[in-house]
Scaffold this active site. Structure first.
Site, PDB file in Angstrom:
ATOM      1  CD  GLU A  44      -2.110   1.658   2.575  1.00 17.84           C
ATOM      2  OE1 GLU A  44      -2.423   0.961   3.549  1.00 17.84           O
ATOM      3  OE2 GLU A  44      -1.878   2.874   2.648  1.00 17.84           O
TER       4      GLU A  44
ATOM      5  CB  CYS B  21      -2.789   5.356   4.189  1.00 14.57           C
ATOM      6  SG  CYS B  21      -2.364   4.424   5.650  1.00 14.57           S
TER       7      CYS B  21
END
Lengths: 510, 510
Positions: free
Chosen positions: B249, B286
């Site tokens: 990610e 994130c």
């Protein structure tokens, strides 16, 4: 501008077959992918009922081609009529199986986690499901001109998932491909779908396939074929600015381990069944057993001799293409030249057809060079003294589609290490029987650790194949009416869904 | 031989923190991976009850570290105590959630297709399930020293799947990592598991991480961090003789689109909520909203000014590391220097802390250069005149973890094209609210199209994450007693299984 053309070849005669097929040029190819992309949103939002109607119509259209497509496939592949009629039925049934999966709809794995405004912090309303990736490129395979080609399992599963499909026709059977493509296009039209949901591209070289794989609108690639071909596509897909998954099924020698008790249990018919699995369809099957482990000693000798006798009485067959015949000749020469290998079959290798061949080598002489797949009717028996030897060799093998054990059931506890090695190295393990003849069902796994496939986690056959062409998408705090029906509280589609951790077909109070 | 050591740094003071941690050398690293591989078979065959006990004990051990691990994490990350206490609870709950998933067991997706000996050809007995991949390497992330680090979601999901885990500790919080590692190792020991089920490796450089990724016994890699880091690991994994999946990610700017009605609907609290989402945890999340689409005109001006005022009143914060601070300074300078960009916040950028910043740019001046994630408390508002402009810009964005829409519910039908673009570009779409604060549940999707993640099909948070560390394995014609319990006819585990196409918890007559 001149249009480049190519013709299918009759592998039995070496003659070119009419008509000629134009190679799809770059402009036409781009238009086909653009049409697929333009259709992606509406087709991706289409109901399961619509997709089911489309796939069911495609199955009927394909069956209606019956004699015509079988005759054309016989000319282009030299596969026998009975095999191709069976393959046609399998291909139509595969389309119908995915039609049922699409209509039923639970494959989207809908999940609903209920909100809780009283919690600190407040728990959101979270719902997720699988959604289609978008346009998928499917490469037709040479060895299954119907079941792994234009209207085969990759196409059926991608269409069921809601992805438009662009097929790269295999150059060895353009006529068969064109017929199947018409069956799909007609079904799309009759189901009221945009023509972009299915397209086909022709090329007797590699350019079109690479161009498709690199096309920015393409979201996934499915391929069944050689390792070199699969790896070239994988590399091309990885080098894109936005990489996409390549589901390539590439090579497998499908080890079969026999214990003495297993040979005894198999009885008189075992050798014939093995010979059929080695040589059926000219041995040109992804799951053909190319590597056998047979105990040293008389029982093993007798079993292999009986298998060899059966293979010797099998007529030499015409392979799918001249290229495959050349690779078969080269591959079998390599096996024969390997130190310690001896032939058990007596047939003379021929340049004009494939003679079924069986070789043997002692376990101590086995090297990785003998592990390479030789596509065609040939198998190598590794003679062992001790199961521990087999277990050690098995652990060192590359990833396989299948691994088979012939043993007595009461031996299994003592064979736990071997069994663990078989499970570790393959996507499907068999107890008895032979790996050819892949059943198309819900529990099917036709996949396996690299290099059997590039994505060892999945399957290219059976209903689980649909997930390859999807991704997960979550919706947070959306008004119920704005959600896809699969996620609406009232469960209008009657799906099995995971609601707050429990699978059920119930509605959720909203 | 000298042992190389490194220390954590207090980002608030720049001082090195005691004690020193030895860099794991190549010999020790290899032994750790070997131990993981040695444990893989027995742990992979362990029952869900055993894995559940292990994960539950790990959760309890982690919570028992309470004050100690929070204090150490505060020193190493400068994150505030309340945030870290919340993260500790979340991490323990995440372990318990996966303990429940492991104990319940239906996640293996057992499928049984019944045999039919009377069919031509006979239909085999085919059963399949998900099995663990083997040793998995997990990289700790800097921004969640607990929830995305040693005992975080990747570790929990891999252990629940039956995969031993080797963690590469993040060099910015070695002390926190060592404490969490002890919690896991103690739990493994107390659960009677081999110590190889969990290992940890330290390195303040990149060597150990690359060595782990290239190690032939490692079967998968999970990473949360920078795009450069994720892509380096992906490349290393793809270049292996046997490639393995990398679930990385990497980056996301998490676009948030506001319509005028959406701003009105959000009311007085909307600007403050946005400011909190931009600047909370120093913006080092994130899912931090780095890109806003706000209508031109007075209402949008007022909304952004209110957001800026809130950000201006937010104290400058210490970022996680000096490297992140330097990248933040460079990234925000780049935004400021971009043609047409103007600052709305008035705070003076500082070299010693991160001042929250809000910028704006007209839609016509937006370029891909403004799309790069600047990790930290900064966001860019793109001012638009027409929703069609937003839709077009959205279609051109890179893949995102999230995309959010603030609109009035009755606008949704007219916003269908925009909504389709949001769904196409993200793994999670939100209606209202803000994307920070990822709920850990069954419906969670924390993933998204490349480059948000390398495998856009999955999720790294929530129970679905478990499937990343599995592959499908089929058993054909095996004696019932020789099969894993999940596949036995009597359904001794009481799992939900797909039997001949129907999901049920029933036994199957055998």
């Amino acid at each position: 501008m001149t249009v480049r053309e190519f013709r299918g070849m009759n592998p039995a005669t070496g003659e070119a077959l009419e008509p000629a097929y134009p190679v799809t040029d770059a402009v036409a190819l781009d238009a086909i992918v653009q049409a697929a992309s333009d259709a992606a949103r509406s087709y991706g939002e289409s109901t399961g009922a619509v997709r089911s109607e489309f796939l069911t119509a495609a199955a009927a259209n394909l069956e209606a081609l019956g004699d015509d497509i079988v005759a054309r496939a016989m000319l282009e592949t030299a596969l026998p009529e009975a095999r191709l009629r069976g393959e046609l039925a399998r291909t139509a049934n595969q389309l119908r199986l995915f039609a049922r999966v699409a209509a039923e709809g639970s494959w989207v794995e809908a999940r609903l986690d209920s909100p809780d405004a009283a919690r600190t912090p407040p728990k959101p309303d979270l719902r997720s499901m699988r959604v289609p990736l978008g346009p998928v490129v499917v490469f037709g395979a040479s060895n299954f001109p119907l079941a792994f080609s234009v209207a085969g399992g990759d196409t059926a599963s991608a269409l069921a998932a809601g992805c438009p499909v662009v097929v790269k026709a295999h150059p060895a059977h353009p006529g068969t491909s064109a017929l199947a493509a018409q069956a799909l296009s007609d079904a799309a039209r009759d189901s009221g779908l945009p023509s972009g949901v299915f397209g086909i591209v022709y090329d007797d070289g590699h350019d079109a396939g690479l161009t498709l794989t690199r096309h920015p609108l393409v979201q996934a690639v499915a391929f069944t074929g050689s390792r070199a071909g699969g790896l070239a596509l994988l590399r091309a897909a990885q080098e894109r600015p936005v990489p996409v998954p390549v589901y390539a099924e590439m090579s497998s020698v499908n080890p079969v381990v026999f214990t003495s008790a297993g040979i005894e249990r198999g009885g008189a018919g075992l050798a014939a069944a093995l010979a059929t699995s080695i040589s059926g369809s000219g041995g040109q099957l992804c799951t053909q057993p190319g590597l056998l482990f047979v105990p040293s000693g008389e029982a093993g000798d007798a079993f292999l001799n009986a298998t060899a006798a059966q293979l010797d009485s099998t007529p030499a067959c015409t392979l799918l293409t001249g290229g495959i015949q050349a690779a078969f000749n080269q591959g079998t020469s390599g096996v024969r030249a390997h130190s310690g290998v001896r032939a058990i079959t007596t047939g003379t290798p021929s340049d004009t057809g494939a003679t079924a061949q069986l070789y043997s080598v002692a376990a101590r002489d086995f090297t990785p060079a003998l592990e390479s797949e030789v596509f065609g009717p040939v198998s190598l028996a590794v003679r062992y003294d001790d199961v521990a030897e087999v277990t050690a060799l098995m652990r060192g093998l590359e990833g396989q589609l299948t691994a088979t054990l012939h043993a007595a059931p009461d031996e299994l506890p003592a064979l736990a290490d071997l069994l663990a090695a078989l499970q570790d190295r393959a996507g499907r393990v068999l107890f008895g029987g032979f790996p050819t003849g892949v059943e198309v069902g819900h529990a099917t796994v036709h996949g396996g650790p690299y290099p059997a496939t590039t994505v060892g986690a999945g399957t290219s056959v059976g209903t689980h194949a649909i997930t390859r062409f999807t991704r997960l998408l979550a919706y947070q705090n959306f008004p119920d009416a704005a959600l896809p029906p699969a996620l609406q509280a009232a469960n209008p589609l009657g799906l099995l869904r995971l609601i707050d951790g429990d699978w059920s077909q119930r509605q959720r109070p909203d």
